[in-house]
Design an enzyme around this catalytic site. Structure first.
Site, PDB file in Angstrom:
ATOM      1  N   THR A  76       0.835  -1.205   0.000  1.00  0.00           N
ATOM      2  CA  THR A  76       0.000   0.000   0.000  1.00  0.00           C
ATOM      3  C   THR A  76       0.871   1.257   0.000  1.00  0.00           C
ATOM      4  OG1 THR A  76      -1.728  -1.208   1.174  1.00  0.00           O
ATOM      5  CG2 THR A  76      -1.836   1.202   1.268  1.00  0.00           C
ATOM      6  N   SER A 202       5.354  -6.489  -1.866  1.00  0.00           N
ATOM      7  CA  SER A 202       5.014  -6.614  -0.446  1.00  0.00           C
ATOM      8  C   SER A 202       5.591  -7.899   0.122  1.00  0.00           C
ATOM      9  CB  SER A 202       3.490  -6.615  -0.323  1.00  0.00           C
ATOM     10  OG  SER A 202       3.120  -6.876   0.999  1.00  0.00           O
ATOM     11  N   GLY A 203       6.242  -7.802   1.305  1.00  0.00           N
ATOM     12  CA  GLY A 203       6.932  -8.953   1.893  1.00  0.00           C
ATOM     13  C   GLY A 203       6.031 -10.129   2.227  1.00  0.00           C
ATOM     14  N   THR A 240      13.227   5.393  10.585  1.00  0.00           N
ATOM     15  CA  THR A 240      14.213   4.345  10.874  1.00  0.00           C
ATOM     16  C   THR A 240      13.788   3.042  10.206  1.00  0.00           C
ATOM     17  OG1 THR A 240      14.700   5.399  12.964  1.00  0.00           O
ATOM     18  CG2 THR A 240      15.360   3.089  12.762  1.00  0.00           C
ATOM     19  N   CYS A 328     -16.809  -7.887   2.420  1.00  0.00           N
ATOM     20  CA  CYS A 328     -17.850  -7.543   3.377  1.00  0.00           C
ATOM     21  C   CYS A 328     -17.651  -6.094   3.795  1.00  0.00           C
ATOM     22  CB  CYS A 328     -17.716  -8.472   4.568  1.00  0.00           C
ATOM     23  SG  CYS A 328     -19.279  -8.836   5.293  1.00  0.00           S
TER      24      CYS A 328
HETATM   25  N1  PLP Z   1      -1.645  -4.646  -4.228  1.00  0.00           N
HETATM   26  C1  PLP Z   1      -2.089  -5.890  -4.410  1.00  0.00           C
HETATM   27  C2  PLP Z   1      -2.278  -6.418  -5.803  1.00  0.00           C
HETATM   28  C3  PLP Z   1      -2.370  -6.714  -3.307  1.00  0.00           C
HETATM   29  O1  PLP Z   1      -2.811  -7.949  -3.509  1.00  0.00           O
HETATM   30  C4  PLP Z   1      -2.171  -6.180  -2.010  1.00  0.00           C
HETATM   31  C5  PLP Z   1      -2.506  -6.980  -0.819  1.00  0.00           C
HETATM   32  O2  PLP Z   1      -3.382  -7.825  -0.845  1.00  0.00           O
HETATM   33  C6  PLP Z   1      -1.691  -4.863  -1.878  1.00  0.00           C
HETATM   34  C7  PLP Z   1      -1.445  -4.126  -3.010  1.00  0.00           C
HETATM   35  C8  PLP Z   1      -1.438  -4.250  -0.539  1.00  0.00           C
HETATM   36  O3  PLP Z   1      -0.256  -4.757   0.024  1.00  0.00           O
HETATM   37  P1  PLP Z   1       0.040  -4.599   1.593  1.00  0.00           P
HETATM   38  O4  PLP Z   1      -0.876  -5.570   2.289  1.00  0.00           O
HETATM   39  O5  PLP Z   1       1.467  -4.986   1.754  1.00  0.00           O
HETATM   40  O6  PLP Z   1      -0.221  -3.191   1.947  1.00  0.00           O
END
Ligand code: PLP
Length: 388
Positions: A76, A202-203, A240, A328
């Protein structure tokens, strides 16, 4: 029924289990090596070395330079940062182009942008989940600052032709961002071949911790940070560093690079056996998303005439985790925006479930799921056919 206290986890697009080797590499930075990597002492320098190694490993997975990696708090933040930066760098351009199937991290950013009086063009997909590249090209205007198109879809697994889209953006002279949160770790990525300006990952989608991720920033791209403060991450992301999680993400990247091909072959075989067995055993099961252009681990299926929420609940009671093709919101179940964007009826979206396989799924687990799921669907169909 799955043995008590055990689960069969088929929700790997939602989050993944931290790999034990990742956890092992993280542990010293949660216990003994707690120095600040910005510290000007040997203790801090040791930690800095560890984050540098993580940067190198991440760069190796993506086919880019280590100094093009900016660690963030996840997908995100990376998505928001990329869009923010592109808009800041072109203040005279007030238009974004994106697609109807993006994650809310992109779509809701765009919605907020519109509320500030700016313009967004959302390019549609077809029933297979594919983009019309002609429509995408036509959507790019002289005041477009950035095009944001995901690499692979989180719900259907459909893969977009990133190289073509990146070329198009290069020709049009606009910033190009891709949300590759679902692609990284599930398919080969080589940024030396694909000219993107920004890429988000994303990790927790690739067996590292939650709350850590990265933004690839092409070394030639002009950039403005979202978070300002200290000089961390080369001045591109203040705050940090989350050292243990960054170290873990580096290890996850290394593991992914070395096991990707083998893992993909194994996971694809599981997913394909899952689908072919269900399609043979049950009537009216539809595959959502082009089966020929999908991530190897994702299966999004519509069980015609059955409420997917009822299936999900029964699967959950029997120890199987998957996810709904709907969300939901304030107590009401809304059909997924991705499935709706693919022009499916609300009924089809409401009967859809996503199963996403991963590193720890086994053939034995699949046997169990294939013994449970058809029985549940048949039962629910019988119930709905029975006279009231
Ligand atoms: N983008 C996509 C395609 C995702 O599937 C997700 C998480 O499900 C995200 C962004 C958001 O990632 P994060 O949960 O690391 O914020």
């Amino acid at each position: 029924m799955v043995a008590e206290n055990q689960i069969i986890y088929l929700d790997n697009n939602s989050s993944t289990r931290v790999d034990p080797a990742v956890l092992e590499e993280m542990m010293p930075y949660l216990t003994t090596d707690y120095g600040n990597p910005s510290g000007s002492h040997r203790f801090g320098a040791r930690v800095k070395e560890a984050t540098n190694l993580a940067r190198e490993r991440m760069a190796a997975l993506l086919g880019c330079q280590p100094n093009e990696i900016v660690f963030t708090s996840g997908g995100t933040e990376s998505d928001n940062t990329a869009l923010h930066s592109a808009l800041q760098m072109s203040p005279e351009r007030r238009h974004i182009v994106t697609t109807s199937v993006e994650h809310n991290a992109v779509l809701n950013y765009c919605e907020a942008f519109v509320r500030r009086g700016c313009a967004v063009t959302i390019v549609d997909v077809d029933e297979q989940g594919h983009l019309d590249l002609g429509a995408l090209e036509r959507a790019i205007r002289s005041d477009t600052a950035v095009v944001s198109v995901m690499w692979a879809n989180n719900e259907t697994g459909v893969i977009f032709p990133l190289a073509e889209i990146a070329d198009l953006c290069r020709l049009k002279g606009v910033f190009f961002h891709t949300d590759a949160v679902q692609a990284v770790g599930k398919m080969p990525i080589d940024l030396s071949e694909v000219p993107v300006h920004f890429l988000s990952l994303s990790g927790h989608k690739l067996h590292a911790a939650k709350g850590v991720g990265a933004l690839y920033v092409n070394r030639k791209a002009r950039f403005q940070p979202l978070l300002v403060g200290g000089p961390q991450e080369g001045g591109r992301r203040a705050g940090t560093d989350n050292v243990p999680s960054i170290v873990g993400l580096g290890k996850a990247a290394e593991l992914s690079l070395s096991t990707l091909e083998e893992e993909n072959t194994r996971v694809r075989a599981l997913r394909d056996r899952f689908e072919s067995t269900l399609l043979a055993e049950l009537d009216e099961v539809l595959v959502n998303g082009d089966p020929g252009a999908r991530l190897p681990n994702t299966s999004n299926l519509a069980f015609t005439g059955v409420d997917a929420q009822a299936i999900l609940l029964k699967l959950d009671q029997e120890g199987v985790c998957c996810s709904l093709g709907s969300s939901c919101t304030t107590g009401a179940v809304q059909p997924s925006h991705v499935l709706r964007a693919m022009h499916f009826t609300n009924e089809r979206a409401r009967s859809s479930l996503r199963f996403s396989f991963g590193r720890y799924n086994t053939e034995a687990e699949l046997d169990e799921v294939l013994a449970i799921l058809p029985r549940i669907v048949r039962q629910l169909r019988q119930l709905s056919a029975a006279p009231a």
